[in-house]
Write a protein that holds these residues in place. Sequence first.
Motif, PDB file in Angstrom:
ATOM      1  N   ASN A  14      33.268  18.657 -37.531  1.00  0.00           N
ATOM      2  CA  ASN A  14      35.036  18.201 -37.364  1.00  0.00           C
ATOM      3  C   ASN A  14      35.232  18.477 -35.649  1.00  0.00           C
ATOM      4  O   ASN A  14      35.064  17.340 -34.792  1.00  0.00           O
ATOM      5  N   THR A  15      34.309  19.691 -35.053  1.00  0.00           N
ATOM      6  CA  THR A  15      34.103  19.533 -33.729  1.00  0.00           C
ATOM      7  C   THR A  15      33.046  19.033 -33.039  1.00  0.00           C
ATOM      8  O   THR A  15      33.725  18.227 -31.937  1.00  0.00           O
ATOM      9  N   VAL A  16      32.335  17.966 -33.747  1.00  0.00           N
ATOM     10  CA  VAL A  16      31.594  17.456 -32.944  1.00  0.00           C
ATOM     11  C   VAL A  16      32.210  16.008 -32.778  1.00  0.00           C
ATOM     12  O   VAL A  16      31.725  15.444 -31.502  1.00  0.00           O
ATOM     13  N   ILE A  17      32.919  15.257 -34.615  1.00  0.00           N
ATOM     14  CA  ILE A  17      33.756  14.384 -33.996  1.00  0.00           C
ATOM     15  C   ILE A  17      34.749  14.378 -32.625  1.00  0.00           C
ATOM     16  O   ILE A  17      34.274  13.061 -32.195  1.00  0.00           O
ATOM     17  N   SER A  18      35.622  15.558 -32.707  1.00  0.00           N
ATOM     18  CA  SER A  18      36.269  15.463 -31.957  1.00  0.00           C
ATOM     19  C   SER A  18      35.866  15.257 -30.430  1.00  0.00           C
ATOM     20  O   SER A  18      36.534  14.765 -29.688  1.00  0.00           O
ATOM     21  N   ALA A  19      34.247  15.261 -30.079  1.00  0.00           N
ATOM     22  CA  ALA A  19      33.807  15.298 -28.526  1.00  0.00           C
ATOM     23  C   ALA A  19      33.675  13.961 -28.154  1.00  0.00           C
ATOM     24  O   ALA A  19      33.145  13.828 -27.327  1.00  0.00           O
ATOM     25  N   TRP A  20      33.228  13.120 -29.652  1.00  0.00           N
ATOM     26  CA  TRP A  20      32.823  12.299 -29.565  1.00  0.00           C
ATOM     27  C   TRP A  20      33.664  10.816 -29.592  1.00  0.00           C
ATOM     28  O   TRP A  20      33.741  10.690 -28.662  1.00  0.00           O
ATOM     29  N   ALA A  21      35.354  11.910 -30.165  1.00  0.00           N
ATOM     30  CA  ALA A  21      36.434  10.995 -30.105  1.00  0.00           C
ATOM     31  C   ALA A  21      36.961  11.070 -28.399  1.00  0.00           C
ATOM     32  O   ALA A  21      37.495  10.027 -28.282  1.00  0.00           O
TER      33      ALA A  21
END
Length: 575
Positions: free
Chosen positions: A333-340
């Motif tokens: 979720n942290t990685v996904i949120s960063a790319w989001a």
Amino acid sequence: MKIGPIILLVQLITIPQIKCYIIPQTFRLFHITNSQSNTKRHQVLTPLSSEPSASSSSTPSGGKRKTRTTPKRKTSDISLLKKRSNDLLRLTQLPEVTSQTHPPKIKINKRNFNWLIDAWAFSGHPDAAQYALSLLQRMESHPLITPDVRSYTKVINALSRSRLPTAGDKAEEILERMNELSSGANPSAKPNTYTYTGVIEAWSNSGRGVEGAQRAEALSKKMVALSQEKGEDVKPTARSFNAVISAWAKSRGAEDSAQRAEDTLEIMEELYARGDNPDVKPNVFNYNAVMSAWSNSGEGASAADHIEGIFERMKDLYEKGDEGLKPTSASYNTVISAWAKVGNAARAEELLWEMENEFERTGDKTVEPNLKTFNSVINAWAKSRDVNAAYRAEQILTNMTSISATNPSLTPDVTSFSTVINAWARSHNYAKADRARNILRQMQLSPIKPNTIIFNSVMNACAFTVGDEAEQSRAMEIAHETYMELEDSPYGTPDEITFGTFLKVCSNQMPDNESRQRVVHLVFKKCCNGGMVGDLVLQQVKVLADDNLFWTLMDTHVNHKNRKDVTIADLPREW
């Protein structure tokens, strides 16, 4: 004869029962087919060509430990805890009173003091730290009770859990006192690993930003130094370092806070590589905390690159056999949120697919995508500039709806629906007003009901619709119907944003003529009657109304000669 995009809106506002005339138009219909509930999750999406805290279930080394044995006595009853603490404080007020001279209901000994301090530390009560400090002070002043390292460390833990701004200062004062006492009058007060870890956590939880992070880091370095001295019962652990990383992640006040967090992780890796301290082995919580620090850094694409690098490093170590570094849902979720945040929706969705496949393959719940995961990917598409962004966002919403038939925890929430509507509003696709309203209809059929914000978002899609006269007319119609539906619905009531957005629709979708002036007049009066005139509404009226209408609307309340100078402060409070 063509009917303009006004479509008798004036009559509609004043006499809702009069139907509007719509320009005949043909537009492409987009159908979203829901999959059957027994369809595999990964077949629903078309691919592109509650994690526990580190401190609640781990030892200072970050490893597993047995469930903490709580006192048999009832500590959940705060009134009972207060009574026992006050009784013990009262009974020990006079130094000559002991269990032998005056047998009380509670025995006057170190064990009971420690028990009460520990109970306060875990009580969650706002006065817990003060009670713990009072009990410790009484132990120190009583001639027959000598606090030991456990007594002091329990008080430090109470301070840490209090999250008070002064927690770090007070905890470190106790640590200094322990060092002084242990070298002379009270050797049993010598600080140990748990003591230093508690002080570091007190600074980390104090909310003191950069100062708290700097103090936590300094203490962790002192632990490293002490661990190399003979006779010291202090050594750094994964838990103590995690508190330092967390402090930097929460600081946000220093330009290098995320880098300092990552540097701390690298120190852990170096210390573990020496082979003499297995308790300092980095775990998934440490890696997640560093990624969180970069996520909070506000460094955009650079932060996303750092997070991706740390994530890949963690995955690589796990694949080489380090079971403690298996990425969790929180990691993904942290990685996904960063790319989001930087609009790289393709990578965000790719990671969602990776999670889905891993969960399908292993059934491991720790890596199962959750509501936050799906919403982050939807948000990534909503922020991207991809021509198919709105379609992709809606497809993921459809996937969530399908999965929720067997997994209610993935039922789309208000954020899910509103983000997809916003994705359509930002798009340049044909018939986006219809698509936005279709999402509203889906939401009305779901367990989650819309609110005023959702209705406003649909009108926002109408406001920024582009196209021919028929498309403009359709957007105007949908905006009006949406407003009327909100006004009569149980979901909410029109607010300032509603009126301001509706006026924006009029500005973008109606020609500047007498009919538009009449609409502005009627909408503004409705807004005044509801007490909803705000900056957004006033700004739109300044843009839309001609001079004659503007000063008519302002009535005698405004004496400025220039409309640009009129502010909300000039208008009656009841507006």
